[in-house]
Scaffold this motif. Structure first.
Motif, mmCIF file in Angstrom:
data_model
loop_
_atom_site.group_PDB
_atom_site.id
_atom_site.type_symbol
_atom_site.label_atom_id
_atom_site.label_comp_id
_atom_site.label_asym_id
_atom_site.label_seq_id
_atom_site.Cartn_x
_atom_site.Cartn_y
_atom_site.Cartn_z
ATOM 1 N N LEU A 90 -53.626 66.787 24.941
ATOM 2 C CA LEU A 90 -53.942 65.476 24.379
ATOM 3 C C LEU A 90 -54.798 65.662 23.132
ATOM 4 O O LEU A 90 -55.787 66.388 23.159
ATOM 5 N N VAL A 91 -54.399 65.025 22.026
ATOM 6 C CA VAL A 91 -55.142 65.113 20.765
ATOM 7 C C VAL A 91 -55.646 63.715 20.439
ATOM 8 O O VAL A 91 -54.845 62.774 20.397
ATOM 9 N N VAL A 92 -56.951 63.539 20.247
ATOM 10 C CA VAL A 92 -57.497 62.192 20.043
ATOM 11 C C VAL A 92 -58.329 62.137 18.765
ATOM 12 O O VAL A 92 -58.935 63.123 18.356
ATOM 13 N N ALA A 93 -58.329 60.962 18.122
ATOM 14 C CA ALA A 93 -59.124 60.770 16.911
ATOM 15 C C ALA A 93 -59.514 59.301 16.820
ATOM 16 O O ALA A 93 -58.837 58.424 17.369
ATOM 17 N N ILE A 94 -60.611 59.020 16.130
ATOM 18 C CA ILE A 94 -61.032 57.639 15.901
ATOM 19 C C ILE A 94 -61.597 57.519 14.489
ATOM 20 O O ILE A 94 -62.224 58.451 14.000
ATOM 21 N N ASP A 95 -61.316 56.411 13.848
ATOM 22 C CA ASP A 95 -61.836 56.146 12.507
ATOM 23 C C ASP A 95 -62.154 54.663 12.389
ATOM 24 O O ASP A 95 -61.422 53.829 12.903
ATOM 25 N N THR A 96 -63.211 54.356 11.680
ATOM 26 C CA THR A 96 -63.657 52.974 11.499
ATOM 27 C C THR A 96 -63.532 52.577 10.038
ATOM 28 O O THR A 96 -63.886 53.357 9.152
ATOM 29 N N LEU A 97 -63.030 51.383 9.795
ATOM 30 C CA LEU A 97 -62.979 50.831 8.443
ATOM 31 C C LEU A 97 -63.903 49.608 8.389
ATOM 32 O O LEU A 97 -63.748 48.674 9.172
ATOM 33 N N VAL A 98 -64.838 49.622 7.457
ATOM 34 C CA VAL A 98 -65.789 48.524 7.285
ATOM 35 C C VAL A 98 -65.445 47.780 5.993
ATOM 36 O O VAL A 98 -65.299 48.407 4.938
ATOM 37 N N ALA A 99 -65.312 46.462 6.080
ATOM 38 C CA ALA A 99 -64.999 45.656 4.884
ATOM 39 C C ALA A 99 -66.073 45.860 3.824
ATOM 40 O O ALA A 99 -67.273 45.855 4.128
ATOM 41 N N GLY A 100 -65.637 46.059 2.585
ATOM 42 C CA GLY A 100 -66.581 46.251 1.496
ATOM 43 C C GLY A 100 -67.016 47.694 1.332
ATOM 44 O O GLY A 100 -67.626 48.056 0.334
ATOM 45 N N ILE A 139 -63.143 47.405 11.641
ATOM 46 C CA ILE A 139 -62.004 47.751 12.481
ATOM 47 C C ILE A 139 -62.101 49.223 12.895
ATOM 48 O O ILE A 139 -62.175 50.104 12.040
ATOM 49 N N SER A 140 -62.099 49.478 14.182
ATOM 50 C CA SER A 140 -62.017 50.857 14.668
ATOM 51 C C SER A 140 -60.702 51.029 15.408
ATOM 52 O O SER A 140 -60.366 50.211 16.273
ATOM 53 N N VAL A 141 -59.991 52.078 15.066
ATOM 54 C CA VAL A 141 -58.775 52.416 15.814
ATOM 55 C C VAL A 141 -58.955 53.833 16.357
ATOM 56 O O VAL A 141 -59.438 54.717 15.645
ATOM 57 N N ALA A 142 -58.602 54.002 17.617
ATOM 58 C CA ALA A 142 -58.554 55.348 18.193
ATOM 59 C C ALA A 142 -57.097 55.650 18.513
ATOM 60 O O ALA A 142 -56.376 54.768 18.991
ATOM 61 N N VAL A 143 -56.663 56.851 18.206
ATOM 62 C CA VAL A 143 -55.279 57.225 18.492
ATOM 63 C C VAL A 143 -55.239 58.440 19.415
ATOM 64 O O VAL A 143 -56.184 59.235 19.454
ATOM 65 N N HIS A 144 -54.128 58.541 20.131
ATOM 66 C CA HIS A 144 -53.920 59.628 21.081
ATOM 67 C C HIS A 144 -52.518 60.173 20.856
ATOM 68 O O HIS A 144 -51.563 59.401 20.737
#
Ligand code: ADP
Ligand code: MG
Length: 322
Positions: free
Chosen positions: A39-49, A127-132
């Motif tokens: 299993l390979v996992v990652a998370i990244d957050t995008l903040v407006a501005g 917005i935070s998205v985590a993917v697997h």
């Protein structure tokens, strides 16, 4: 109200998968990792501005929030399967959520990615998205495997997203052909293509890989630091789009290609013996790939100009350089 928003997100991102035993709707998702896969996992957050301009279209934010995460899976050579979505919204704006989920699923659907859960809260737009995703055991492509003599390559073209951001910051009333070129660059910023097929093809081929999110020099620098090597790249070889070259002079286009972030292309290293095979594999996938230099002894990334001498560059990137 929140329930209705979540229900809408669920409908718009619907993606049946056998390995999703319980998806959106319970207290937690239950997922079955296929036998014989890591299993390979990652998370990244995008903040407006911060990570996108405040007036970015909701559909573009949805696409990009997923794309930047899929790009991390691509850089590991992993195949995506599931995602979690944490949304912080200023209000219960159903039009925003609808468009966001639409942009998200435009990218998720072709990859059969299932949104299996998330969280919805009120606050400044974030917005935070985590993917697997999965890789065969031991085959994830790391940053620390580059060796002296390996070739350095990149997919696609570099510098487009940074030029797209500049185009947004300095709008032009131009509506001739240049407007189309500007739109192309802005599209590259707002709708990056994660190089998933290329990443998967690089398993057992590339010695190291990273996705270009912070700029080529910075990201190739991470490979060098992790691998205990240096790199030498040739300025003339850096792949630049015709839109970038037509709208900017050589020096600016080079600057964007070296320092500009947000392109989400892959930068990777390949031993000489496998170079031709890798180039053929990526060409077969329709993925542009360019050899830009080589791994050398030492540390850091050096850039050689057309006359063969090393360029004096500030590696700290855009702000400092400007
Ligand atoms: P809880 O309070 O138990 O965490 P929530 O109301 O936050 O419950 O979530 C209910 C269900 O909706 C959960 O399955 C959760 O994963 C899902 N969910 C909540 N927000 C989102 C979202 N933005 N995107 C996808 N699923 C979500
Ligand atoms: Mg919750």
């Amino acid at each position: 109200m929140e329930f209705r928003l979540i229900e809408r997100i669920r409908e718009l991102t619907e993606q049946p998968r056998d390995d999703v035993r319980i998806g959106i709707g319970d207290d937690a998702a239950v997922l079955a990792v296929p036998a014989g896969q890591e299993l390979v996992v990652a998370i990244d957050t995008l903040v407006a501005g911060v990570h996108f301009p405040h007036d970015t279209a909701a559909a573009d934010i949805g696409w990009k929030a997923l794309a930047v995460n899929l790009s991390d899976l691509a850089a590991m050579g992993a195949s995506p399967a599931w995602a979690l979505l944490a949304m912080t919204l200023p209000g219960a704006d159903s039009a925003f959520v609808e468009a966001f989920a639409d942009g998200f699923s435009q990218l998720a659907k072709p990859h059969r990615l299932a949104l299996v859960g998330g969280d919805t809260t009120r606050g400044p737009l974030t917005i935070s998205v985590a993917v697997h995703g999965f890789v065969p055991p031991g085959q994830a492509i790391r940053r620390d495997g580059a060796r002296v003599g390996d070739a350095v390559l990149v997919t696609g073209t570099l510098g487009d997203a940074a030029a797209g951001l500049q185009a947004l910051q300095y709008p032009s009333k131009d509506d001739g052909p240049r407007a189309g070129l500007r739109d192309f660059l802005i599209q590259r910023l707002n709708r990056p293509t994660p190089r998933l097929a290329a990443g998967a093809a690089l398993r057992k081929q590339a010695s190291a890989c990273i996705d270009v999110s912070d700029g080529l020099l910075a990201d190739l620098g991470h490979i060098c630091a992790a691998s205990g090597v240096g790199a030498e790249i040739e300025a003339v070889k850096l792949p630049r789009s015709s839109a970038l070259l037509e709208l900017h002079d050589d020096a600016t286009a080079l600057h964007f290609a070296l320092h500009g972030g947000d392109d989400y292309e892959l930068c990777f290293t390949v031993p000489a013996s496998r170079l031709a095979g890798v180039q053929a594999d990526l060409a077969r996938l329709g993925c542009g790939v360019t050899r830009i230099g080589r791994i050398v002894e030492g540390e850091g990334v050096g850039v050689v100009g057309s006359d063969g001498t090393r360029l004096e560059l500030d590696q700290r990137g855009w702000e400092h350089f400007a």
